[in-house]
Structures are given as C-alpha cells and as structure tokens.
Design a protein around this motif. Structure first.
Motif, short mmCIF file in Angstrom:
data_model
loop_
_atom_site.label_atom_id
_atom_site.label_comp_id
_atom_site.label_asym_id
_atom_site.label_seq_id
_atom_site.Cartn_x
_atom_site.Cartn_y
_atom_site.Cartn_z
N ALA A 299 2.62 -41.32 17.16
CA ALA A 299 1.28 -40.74 17.24
C ALA A 299 1.23 -39.59 16.24
O ALA A 299 1.50 -38.43 16.57
N SER A 300 0.89 -39.90 15.00
CA SER A 300 1.06 -38.96 13.89
C SER A 300 0.25 -37.69 14.06
O SER A 300 0.73 -36.59 13.75
N GLU A 301 -0.99 -37.81 14.53
CA GLU A 301 -1.83 -36.61 14.68
C GLU A 301 -1.25 -35.69 15.75
O GLU A 301 -1.24 -34.46 15.59
N ARG A 302 -0.75 -36.27 16.83
CA ARG A 302 -0.13 -35.48 17.90
C ARG A 302 1.12 -34.78 17.37
O ARG A 302 1.35 -33.59 17.62
N LEU A 303 1.92 -35.52 16.62
CA LEU A 303 3.14 -34.95 16.05
C LEU A 303 2.81 -33.83 15.07
O LEU A 303 3.47 -32.78 15.06
N ALA A 304 1.78 -34.03 14.24
CA ALA A 304 1.41 -33.02 13.26
C ALA A 304 1.02 -31.71 13.92
O ALA A 304 1.37 -30.62 13.45
N LEU B 2 -11.43 -23.79 -1.54
CA LEU B 2 -11.95 -25.12 -1.84
C LEU B 2 -11.14 -26.17 -1.10
O LEU B 2 -11.70 -27.13 -0.55
N ARG B 3 -9.84 -25.98 -1.05
CA ARG B 3 -8.99 -26.94 -0.34
C ARG B 3 -9.28 -26.94 1.15
O ARG B 3 -9.28 -28.00 1.79
N VAL B 4 -9.53 -25.77 1.73
CA VAL B 4 -9.89 -25.71 3.15
C VAL B 4 -11.18 -26.48 3.39
O VAL B 4 -11.29 -27.27 4.34
N ARG B 5 -12.17 -26.28 2.52
CA ARG B 5 -13.45 -26.99 2.69
C ARG B 5 -13.26 -28.50 2.58
O ARG B 5 -13.86 -29.27 3.34
N ARG B 6 -12.42 -28.92 1.64
CA ARG B 6 -12.15 -30.36 1.51
C ARG B 6 -11.48 -30.90 2.76
O ARG B 6 -11.82 -31.99 3.24
N GLY C 219 -12.13 -34.06 8.15
CA GLY C 219 -12.02 -34.21 9.58
C GLY C 219 -11.17 -33.20 10.31
O GLY C 219 -11.14 -33.18 11.54
N LEU C 220 -10.43 -32.34 9.58
CA LEU C 220 -9.66 -31.30 10.24
C LEU C 220 -10.59 -30.16 10.63
O LEU C 220 -11.58 -29.89 9.94
N ASP C 221 -10.28 -29.48 11.74
CA ASP C 221 -11.04 -28.27 12.00
C ASP C 221 -10.48 -27.15 11.12
O ASP C 221 -9.35 -27.24 10.61
N GLU C 222 -11.26 -26.11 10.92
CA GLU C 222 -10.89 -25.08 9.94
C GLU C 222 -9.58 -24.39 10.30
O GLU C 222 -8.75 -24.12 9.43
N GLU C 223 -9.37 -24.12 11.58
CA GLU C 223 -8.14 -23.44 12.00
C GLU C 223 -6.91 -24.28 11.66
O GLU C 223 -5.92 -23.76 11.14
N GLU C 224 -6.99 -25.58 11.94
CA GLU C 224 -5.86 -26.45 11.64
C GLU C 224 -5.65 -26.57 10.14
O GLU C 224 -4.51 -26.58 9.66
N ALA C 225 -6.74 -26.65 9.38
CA ALA C 225 -6.63 -26.74 7.92
C ALA C 225 -5.93 -25.51 7.36
O ALA C 225 -5.04 -25.61 6.51
#
Length: 209
Positions: A64-69, A134-138, A143-149
């Motif tokens: 479960a890659s997203e969970r692991l990340a 710019l990378r955070v906005r991308r 689909g990532l939320d800003e905190e996770e990005a």
C-alpha cells in the motif's frame, strides 16, 4: 554511458526522462522498478512487511504505497530502514537492464541519487530543478495536500546539493517546448561525451537556465 537523472518532487524529472527517451536514450525509471518489487510476492513487498508489518500490504499482498509513504516521510529512521532494503534491489535490477541495453546513453531516473550517494555510480548526472514554491503547487495539483507536499520536499536533499553534484542542470520553469529544447541540448552534449569516451563527471559543464 550511464547517466543518472534526478530532481526533487514535482521538479519535472519524469517529463525530462520521457523527452530523453524520445531523443533516443534508453531510460529506466526507479519508481517503475520499485512498483515491480512491490507487487504481490515481490522481494520489495516482503521487505516492507518484514520492516513495518502486514498492515502495509493490501489484501492481494502488494504494498500500500500511499500508506507506506505517509509513514516514511514522517519518520526519517523508518525511511532510512526502507531505503537500505529497497535501494540494493533496485540497483541490481537496473544493472541487469543496463547490461542488456543498446545505444550510447543509458539513463536511470531516480529522486534520491544525490541523497544516497548513488550518483557516483554513473558517468554523468543530470538534475531537473524548479522553484520550491512552484514544485509545491505542482504537487498539490497532482493530488497531495500542501502539508504533505512540503514535508516530502523538506525530506529530500536540497536543490543546492543536487546542483553541486550534477554535470547538467535543467531548470523546468517554462513551457514544454522550452524544456524540450534544453533536454535536446543536454542529450547532444552527453552523446558527444559518450563518443569521446568521457565519463569524468566534470561539474559545471551543463545547461543552466
């Protein structure tokens, strides 16, 4: 010539990898190799279960890659433990693919080449960079939320460290056509190096801007 291609989250390195492939390079994506390892019954899936428990696996036995990340980006020790298990497996598979590849430029696309020191195993290193905001906005647009990005960006080595290690720096802050033009210039320089048998990774010789 073996070429490392790197860059932080949402820098555009996958787009650069695709453009390099279109230009005739043999390109292997580390994420794809990891995905293969994380399939049901894969060596990577077994390693993840051993390190973090079966709760990191889906019902079919894949990771479960997203969970692991979420776990490893929040815990540097967990991330290092995972990398110590997975990176050798990825490196082994890439070596097998590179041995079978044809053509002058064999490119390995991976985010952590500078973080791990793995870039030293390549004849040249290309990094793709862009302004952090710019990378955070991308990343958020993907689909990532800003905190996770922001957490993922902070967990990776700095653009300054990647740039210092690289032979070629490609800034990806413009249009796709501008990016393609820069990629073709870098590929041409790499092909000249390969033809001349140059693999000394002299820094500061690349495209910047």
């Amino acid at each position: 010539m073996r070429v490392g291609l790197t860059g932080g989250i949402a820098s555009g390195k996958s787009t650069v990898g695709r453009l390099m492939a279109e230009a005739g390079c043999t390109v292997t994506d580390a994420d794809r190799l990891v995905a293969e390892l994380y399939r049901p019954g894969g060596e990577g899936a077994a390693a993840v279960a051993r390190l973090f428990g079966d709760e990191m696996l889906r019902q079919d036995g894949s990771v479960a890659s997203e969970r692991l990340a979420r776990v490893v980006f929040a815990d540097p020790l967990a991330r290092r433990r995972l990398e110590a298990e997975i990176h050798p497996l990825v490196g082994k598979r890439f070596a097998e693919l590179a041995a079978a590849a044809t053509g002058p430029l064999i490119v390995f696309e991976a985010t952590l080449l500078v973080d791990t020191g793995g870039y030293r195993n390549f004849d040249a290193l290309v990094t793709v960079e862009a302004d952090p905001e710019l990378r955070v906005r991308r990343a958020v647009a993907r689909g990532l939320d800003e905190e996770e990005a922001r957490a993922r960006l902070a967990a990776q080595t700095s653009c300054e460290a990647r740039t210092a290690a690289a032979d070629f720096v490609i800034l990806n802050e413009g249009t796709l056509d501008q990016l393609r033009e820069r990629v073709l210039e870098v590929v041409a320089q790499l092909e000249r190096r390969a033809a001349e048998g140059v693999g000394d990774r002299g820094q500061g010789s690349g495209v910047r801007g």
